[in-house]
Design a protein around this motif. Structure first.
Motif, short mmCIF file in Angstrom:
data_model
loop_
_atom_site.label_atom_id
_atom_site.label_comp_id
_atom_site.label_asym_id
_atom_site.label_seq_id
_atom_site.Cartn_x
_atom_site.Cartn_y
_atom_site.Cartn_z
N HIS A 189 -5.10 -14.98 3.74
CA HIS A 189 -3.78 -14.64 3.18
C HIS A 189 -2.85 -14.19 4.33
O HIS A 189 -1.75 -14.71 4.48
N GLY B 290 -0.53 -17.92 1.44
CA GLY B 290 -1.01 -16.81 0.60
C GLY B 290 -2.22 -17.23 -0.21
O GLY B 290 -3.12 -17.89 0.30
N HIS C 287 9.66 -12.55 -1.93
CA HIS C 287 8.25 -12.93 -2.10
C HIS C 287 8.12 -14.39 -2.50
O HIS C 287 8.33 -15.28 -1.70
N HIS D 66 7.79 -9.47 3.02
CA HIS D 66 7.46 -10.59 2.13
C HIS D 66 6.80 -10.05 0.86
O HIS D 66 7.24 -10.32 -0.24
N HIS D 67 5.75 -9.27 1.01
CA HIS D 67 5.09 -8.70 -0.17
C HIS D 67 5.90 -7.51 -0.69
O HIS D 67 6.22 -6.61 0.08
N GLU E 121 0.43 -16.24 6.28
CA GLU E 121 1.74 -15.65 5.96
C GLU E 121 2.35 -14.76 7.04
O GLU E 121 3.55 -14.47 6.99
ZN LIG Z 1 1.19 -13.25 0.10
#
Ligand SMILES: [Zn+2]
Length: 364
Positions: free
Chosen positions: A323, A281, A93, A58-59, A327
Motif C-alpha cells: 500500500h 493502494g 483520497h 492522501h489518506h 502510494e
Molecule cells: Zn491508500
C-alpha cells in the motif's frame, strides 16, 4: 483549496470517502504547505517545527466518525497539536486516485505505459445541449460568449457550435421593453438557432454568459440532457509497455522505480508482460477486471491470501507492491503539482513534502 479541486475534483471521490478540509478554516491564509501520504506524529511535529500552516495528505486524517477527542490518546493528541498551532489539514483520497494525472496516472508515467485507459470507470461527466435563438446580428457575439464560458468543447476542439437560420416570431405584451418590435404587434425577425454542447456542471455559468451577450429582454433557449457522456474518471489503469519483457524483469523494474525493498509476487504463468493493469493502494477488488481486460499482470497493494489464490484461479500474474509502496510517490508528486499551480497563479506559497515516511512493514 481551489488548486486541490483542480487536481483532484471532489466529485470523483468514492461515496464512503472523507476528502476535503478536515481541520481548519477555509478562509485561513496559507503560506507554507507540506504534502504527505499519512498525517502522523512525525509530519505534525515537522509542520510545527518548520511553521507549515497546512498539511495535505492522501489518506484522510479523520476518516471514521469521531465520538470523542481524548488528548491522552494518539489521535486526540495530534488534533490538539494541530489546533493549537493553527495547522489546517486537507485530504485528497479516492478523488486523487481517480483524477486525471492522479496517483494511478503517476504510476503509469513511472512505468512508461502507453495506450492508457481507466480500469474501472466510476465517473462519466454529464453533458447537455444548449440551443439558443438569437437575432442574426448578435449570433457571433453570443456564440463567442458561450464558447468563452466553456461550452463547445469536443475533444481538443473548443468553441464548437452549429448555426441554422430561420425566422423567429413573437408578440411583445404590455409591460415589456422589446429590443426589436413593438408592444401589441407580432414581430418576425431573422434569427439564428445556435446549438452547442457543454458539461452540465457549467450550465449556469454558460447561461449567464449567453443571457449577457443576448440582446433580447427574454432570451429564448432550451437545454436538453444528452445520453452521451464527457470526461471519464475511475480507479485503476490499464496500459501497454513499450516492449514485451519477462515477468521477473518487469517485477524488478517495479521494485526499483518505486524505490522499495520488497514486493510479493503471485506467479501464475510464464507469459511475458506487455499489457499492465494497476491500482494504487488496496485494489485487489479489480483483479477480475484486470483479467477480463486482458492484462498480463496486475499490480496493487494489500493483497490478502484468498486474493492471491484468486489470481491463481484466474491465471493472472499478480504483484503486491504494498500500500505504501504504490502510494508514497504521491507526496512528492502532489507537492510538484501544487507548486506549478501556485507559480502559475503567482501565489507566494512554499510547498514541501514528507521525506521521512517509511513503510510500517519491514522484512527480516
Ligand atoms: Zn491508500
Amino acid at each position: 483549496m481551489e488548486a486541490m479541486e483542480r487536481i483532484a475534483p471532489r466529485i470523483l471521490a468514492e461515496e464512503w470517502d472523507n476528502p476535503g478540509l478536515l481541520i481548519g478554516d477555509p478562509a485561513q491564509k496559507i503560506n507554507k504547505i507540506i504534502t504527505c501520504l499519512d498525517v502522523n506524529e512525525a509530519v505534525v511535529n515537522e509542520a510545527i517545527e518548520k511553521k507549515y500552516d497546512m498539511i495535505i495528505s492522501h489518506h484522510p486524517f479523520i476518516f471514521h466518525a469521531l465520538k470523542k477527542i481524548r488528548t491522552d490518546l494518539p489521535m486526540g493528541k495530534l488534533i490538539q497539536k494541530l489546533l493549537k498551532n493553527n495547522i489546517a489539514v486537507f485530504a485528497a483520497h479516492t478523488n486523487l486516485d481517480s483524477a486525471k494525472g492522479g496517483i494511478n496516472d503517476m504510476l503509469c508515467e513511472l512505468w512508461h505505459l502507453h495506450n492508457v485507459q481507466m480500469l474501472n470507470v466510476n465517473f462519466a461527466e454529464e453533458l447537455v445541449k444548449l440551443a439558443v435563438f438569437v437575432p442574426k446580428s448578435h449570433a457571433k457575439a453570443v456564440r463567442l460568449a458561450i464558447g468563452k464560458a466553456g461550452a463547445g468543447y469536443i475533444g481538443n476542439y473548443s468553441y464548437c457550435a452549429f448555426e441554422m437560420q430561420g425566422m423567429g416570431h413573437f408578440l411583445p405584451l404590455a409591460g415589456t421593453n422589446p429590443y426589436i418590435g413593438e408592444i401589441g404587434k407580432i414581430a418576425s425577425v431573422d434569427e439564428v438557432k445556435l446549438e452547442t454542447i457543454l458539461p452540465a456542471k457549467i450550465k449556469d455559468r454558460v447561461v449567464r454568459a449567453m443571457v449577457k451577450a443576448h440582446p433580447y429582454e427574454e432570451a429564448a433557449y432550451e437545454i436538453y440532457p444528452l445520453k452521451m457522456t464527457g470526461e471519464t474518471a475511475g480507479l485503476g489503469r490499464i496500459g501497454e509497455l513499450e516492449k514485451v519483457v519477462p515477468f521477473e524483469e518487469f517485477a524488478a523494474m517495479v521494485k526499483d522505480t518505486l524505490q522499495i525493498d520488497h514486493i510479493r509476487l503471485v506467479r501464475t504463468n510464464d507469459r511475458e508482460i506487455k499489457k499492465v493493469a494497476l491500482c494504487s493502494g488496496a485494489g485487489a477488488e479489480f483483479l477480475s477486471t484486470a483479467k477480463m481486460r486482458g492484462a498480463d499482470v496486475y499490480i496493487t497493494g494489500d493483497v490478502k491470501y484468498h486474493e492471491a489464490q484468486k489470481a491463481q484461479e484466474l491465471n493472472i500474474n499478480l504483484i503486491d507492491a504494498g500500500h505504501f509502496g504504490t502510494e508514497y510517490l504521491v507526496a512528492k508528486a502532489l507537492a510538484g503539482k501544487l507548486d506549478t499551480y501556485a507559480k502559475k497563479n503567482k501565489w507566494n506559497i512554499e510547498i514541501s513534502y514528507d521525506k521521512v515516511a517509511k513503510d510500517p512493514f519491514v522484512m527480516l
